[in-house]
Motif scaffolding. Sequence first.
Motif, mmCIF file in Angstrom:
data_model
loop_
_atom_site.group_PDB
_atom_site.id
_atom_site.type_symbol
_atom_site.label_atom_id
_atom_site.label_comp_id
_atom_site.label_asym_id
_atom_site.label_seq_id
_atom_site.Cartn_x
_atom_site.Cartn_y
_atom_site.Cartn_z
ATOM 1 N N VAL A 85 0.838 -1.205 0.000
ATOM 2 C CA VAL A 85 0.000 0.000 0.000
ATOM 3 C C VAL A 85 0.871 1.251 0.000
ATOM 4 C CG1 VAL A 85 -1.645 1.349 1.367
ATOM 5 C CG2 VAL A 85 -2.016 -1.100 1.029
ATOM 6 N N ARG A 86 1.905 1.272 0.840
ATOM 7 C CA ARG A 86 2.786 2.445 0.865
ATOM 8 C C ARG A 86 3.476 2.668 -0.472
ATOM 9 N NH1 ARG A 86 2.650 6.914 3.064
ATOM 10 N NH2 ARG A 86 2.798 6.188 5.209
ATOM 11 N N GLU A 87 3.931 1.588 -1.088
ATOM 12 C CA GLU A 87 4.588 1.726 -2.381
ATOM 13 C C GLU A 87 3.632 2.276 -3.428
ATOM 14 O OE1 GLU A 87 6.134 -2.160 -3.140
ATOM 15 O OE2 GLU A 87 7.932 -1.856 -1.904
ATOM 16 N N GLU A 88 2.348 1.976 -3.290
ATOM 17 C CA GLU A 88 1.359 2.477 -4.239
ATOM 18 C C GLU A 88 1.048 3.951 -4.018
ATOM 19 O OE1 GLU A 88 -1.380 3.038 -7.175
ATOM 20 O OE2 GLU A 88 -0.100 1.278 -6.911
ATOM 21 N N VAL A 89 0.825 4.374 -2.779
ATOM 22 C CA VAL A 89 0.324 5.737 -2.534
ATOM 23 C C VAL A 89 1.427 6.723 -2.162
ATOM 24 C CG1 VAL A 89 -1.907 4.810 -1.850
ATOM 25 C CG2 VAL A 89 -0.232 5.398 -0.074
ATOM 26 N N GLY A 90 2.614 6.231 -1.786
ATOM 27 C CA GLY A 90 3.695 7.145 -1.430
ATOM 28 C C GLY A 90 3.277 8.128 -0.361
ATOM 29 N N ASP A 91 3.532 9.421 -0.625
ATOM 30 C CA ASP A 91 3.142 10.441 0.342
ATOM 31 C C ASP A 91 1.858 11.161 -0.073
ATOM 32 O OD1 ASP A 91 4.018 11.909 -1.798
ATOM 33 O OD2 ASP A 91 5.520 13.075 -0.696
ATOM 34 N N GLU A 92 1.059 10.514 -0.928
ATOM 35 C CA GLU A 92 -0.234 11.090 -1.308
ATOM 36 C C GLU A 92 -1.240 10.996 -0.172
ATOM 37 O OE1 GLU A 92 -1.699 10.163 -5.401
ATOM 38 O OE2 GLU A 92 0.017 8.794 -5.402
ATOM 39 N N ALA A 93 -1.017 10.095 0.762
ATOM 40 C CA ALA A 93 -1.932 9.903 1.895
ATOM 41 C C ALA A 93 -1.138 9.360 3.068
ATOM 42 C CB ALA A 93 -3.060 8.929 1.528
ATOM 43 N N ALA A 94 -1.682 9.535 4.256
ATOM 44 C CA ALA A 94 -1.130 8.874 5.430
ATOM 45 C C ALA A 94 -1.604 7.428 5.433
ATOM 46 C CB ALA A 94 -1.576 9.587 6.702
ATOM 47 N N VAL A 95 -0.758 6.527 5.895
ATOM 48 C CA VAL A 95 -1.110 5.113 6.026
ATOM 49 C C VAL A 95 -0.921 4.717 7.481
ATOM 50 C CG1 VAL A 95 -0.721 2.752 5.233
ATOM 51 C CG2 VAL A 95 -0.346 4.676 3.659
ATOM 52 N N THR A 96 -1.998 4.261 8.107
ATOM 53 C CA THR A 96 -1.956 3.827 9.496
ATOM 54 C C THR A 96 -2.455 2.390 9.583
ATOM 55 O OG1 THR A 96 -4.218 4.492 10.090
ATOM 56 C CG2 THR A 96 -2.518 6.203 10.181
ATOM 57 N N ALA A 97 -2.356 1.799 10.757
ATOM 58 C CA ALA A 97 -2.885 0.454 10.966
ATOM 59 C C ALA A 97 -3.554 0.377 12.323
ATOM 60 C CB ALA A 97 -1.783 -0.598 10.877
ATOM 61 N N LYS A 98 -4.661 -0.330 12.373
ATOM 62 C CA LYS A 98 -5.306 -0.649 13.648
ATOM 63 C C LYS A 98 -4.762 -1.987 14.116
ATOM 64 C CE LYS A 98 -9.366 0.544 14.916
ATOM 65 N NZ LYS A 98 -10.828 0.786 14.990
ATOM 66 N N VAL A 99 -4.130 -2.005 15.291
ATOM 67 C CA VAL A 99 -3.533 -3.218 15.833
ATOM 68 C C VAL A 99 -4.079 -3.478 17.226
ATOM 69 C CG1 VAL A 99 -1.432 -2.960 14.453
ATOM 70 C CG2 VAL A 99 -1.542 -1.978 16.754
ATOM 71 N N SER A 100 -3.816 -4.664 17.728
ATOM 72 C CA SER A 100 -4.398 -5.103 18.993
ATOM 73 C C SER A 100 -3.394 -5.034 20.134
ATOM 74 C CB SER A 100 -4.901 -6.541 18.859
ATOM 75 O OG SER A 100 -5.499 -6.984 20.059
ATOM 76 N N VAL A 101 -3.830 -4.452 21.263
ATOM 77 C CA VAL A 101 -3.026 -4.527 22.487
ATOM 78 C C VAL A 101 -3.275 -5.854 23.191
ATOM 79 C CG1 VAL A 101 -3.046 -2.021 22.785
ATOM 80 C CG2 VAL A 101 -4.778 -3.401 23.956
ATOM 81 N N SER A 102 -4.371 -6.523 22.836
ATOM 82 C CA SER A 102 -4.709 -7.867 23.317
ATOM 83 C C SER A 102 -6.051 -8.250 22.725
ATOM 84 C CB SER A 102 -4.795 -7.914 24.847
ATOM 85 O OG SER A 102 -5.249 -9.198 25.276
ATOM 86 N N ASP A 103 -6.142 -9.480 22.200
ATOM 87 C CA ASP A 103 -7.412 -9.940 21.627
ATOM 88 C C ASP A 103 -8.420 -10.362 22.685
ATOM 89 O OD1 ASP A 103 -6.640 -9.445 19.052
ATOM 90 O OD2 ASP A 103 -6.245 -11.544 18.519
ATOM 91 N N GLY A 104 -7.936 -10.684 23.885
ATOM 92 C CA GLY A 104 -8.852 -11.039 24.956
ATOM 93 C C GLY A 104 -9.403 -12.447 24.888
ATOM 94 N N PHE A 105 -8.754 -13.354 24.171
ATOM 95 C CA PHE A 105 -9.184 -14.757 24.185
ATOM 96 C C PHE A 105 -7.964 -15.651 24.048
ATOM 97 C CE2 PHE A 105 -9.143 -13.854 19.636
ATOM 98 C CZ PHE A 105 -8.706 -15.036 19.046
#
Length: 392
Positions: free
Chosen positions: A205-225
Motif C-alpha cells: 500500500v505504501r509503495e502504491e500511494v507514497g506520500d499522497e496519503a497517510a497510512v496507518t494500521a489498527k492493531v491489537s493490544v490484546s485480543d482477549g481470548f
Amino acid sequence: MTVPDVLAPARLGPIDLRNRVVKAATFEGRTPHGQVTDELIDFHLGPARGGVGLTTVAYLAVAPEGRTHAEVIVVGDDTAAGLARLADAVHDTGAAIAGQVGHAGPVANGRSNGVRAVASSRMPSPLSLQMIGSATERDLTRITRAYVGASRTLVDAGFDVLELHMAHSYLISSFLAPGLNKRRDRWGGPLENRARLARQIARAVREEVGDEAAVTAKVSVSDGFKGGVTTDAGLDLAELLESDGHLDALQLSGGSSLMNPMYLFRGEAPVAEFAAAMPLAVRLGLKTPIGRSFMKTYPFEEAYFREKALRFRERVSMPLMLLGGINRLETMEQAMADGFEYVALGRALLREPDLISRLAAGRQLEGACIHCNRCMPTIYSDAGTFCPEVPA
C-alpha cells in the motif's frame, strides 16, 4: 518535552489535521446496497462539523468475500464516485477523512455475501454456519493486490488517510493469532511468519500511494481470548511494523469481533438487545453457554487500554493513537502527556457528534456518553447505528 495541545493543529504523516482527535471507525449501517448514501454522508458530517480532526469511514472491504456482510461497501470503480462525494463533503467542513481498509476474513458472513469466507486456516463460521476456507497462496496474492487497488481508488477519491485493519480477528489478525492460524507453511508458526501478511500489505500500500496519503494500521493490544494476539505479540508486531517504515501511526485497539467483542467495548453486554435484533438461530445461540460466554461483561473505566498502550509507547517511537472509552478533555490531555500523539473516540461521538466543538469552546469538560453499549445492536436496525439515549 513539550506536551502537545490535543485541540491544536497537527500532522499525520503527510497530512495536516486541525486537531489530534480522531473519530474512530464504527460501523454506520447506512449502506443497504453497498453504496455511499446521503445517510452515510450525514453520519460523518456530524463529527466533521462537530470539530474532529479526522473522521474514519468503516468498514471498506477490498474484495466481495472480505465484506462482513452483503451491505458493506467494496471499494472499486462502481463505488468510487460515491466515495469521492463523501470525501468532498467532509473536506468542506475542514476535517480530514480516513477509510478503514480491510478484509474481514473469518468475521465475514459467507452466506450473506454469497461468497465463501477465507481465513488463515479452515474453521467453522459461527456467523454463516458454513466452513471458512484456508486462504491459498493465490488468495493472498489477490488480496494483497486488492488492498493496493482499493487504496489507490480511495486516494484518487480524495481520502487523506488509509487505516489498514489488522485487529479484531479480521483476515490479517487471523494470521497473527496462533489459535486461529494453524498453518505449517511460510504464513504460520513463529510471529515473523504470522506477521508476513500484515507487513506485505503495509509495504504494498505504501509503495502504491507514497506520500499522497497517510497510512496507518489498527492493531491489537490484546485480543482477549486464549489463542488470540497477546500484548507481548502485539508489541513484537509493532516493532516489526515500525522497523519496516511503511506506516505513519498505529491505532491501539483490542478484542475480537469473532471471539470476544466486549473486550473492545467494556461495560454491560446488551445481550437482550442483541438477541432482539438477530435472526432466530442467533437468538437461540445466545442463550447457550457458548453464546453467553461470547457476550462477556467487563468493568468499564475510561481509557481502559491505557495501561497496555503505555507498554507500546515504551517500545516504539512511531506515532500512536489511544482508543478505549475516552470521554473527557482531561483524559485526552493526559494521553498527550503520556506521549500519545492522537486520541480516537467512538461511542462518545455517536452520542454527541459536536462534542469536540463543545470541549474547545469550554462549554463542557466531558461527554454525555454513559457507555451502556445499547448502541451496539443498532447496527442491525433499518435506521443504522444510533445512540438510544438520543431522542429520535
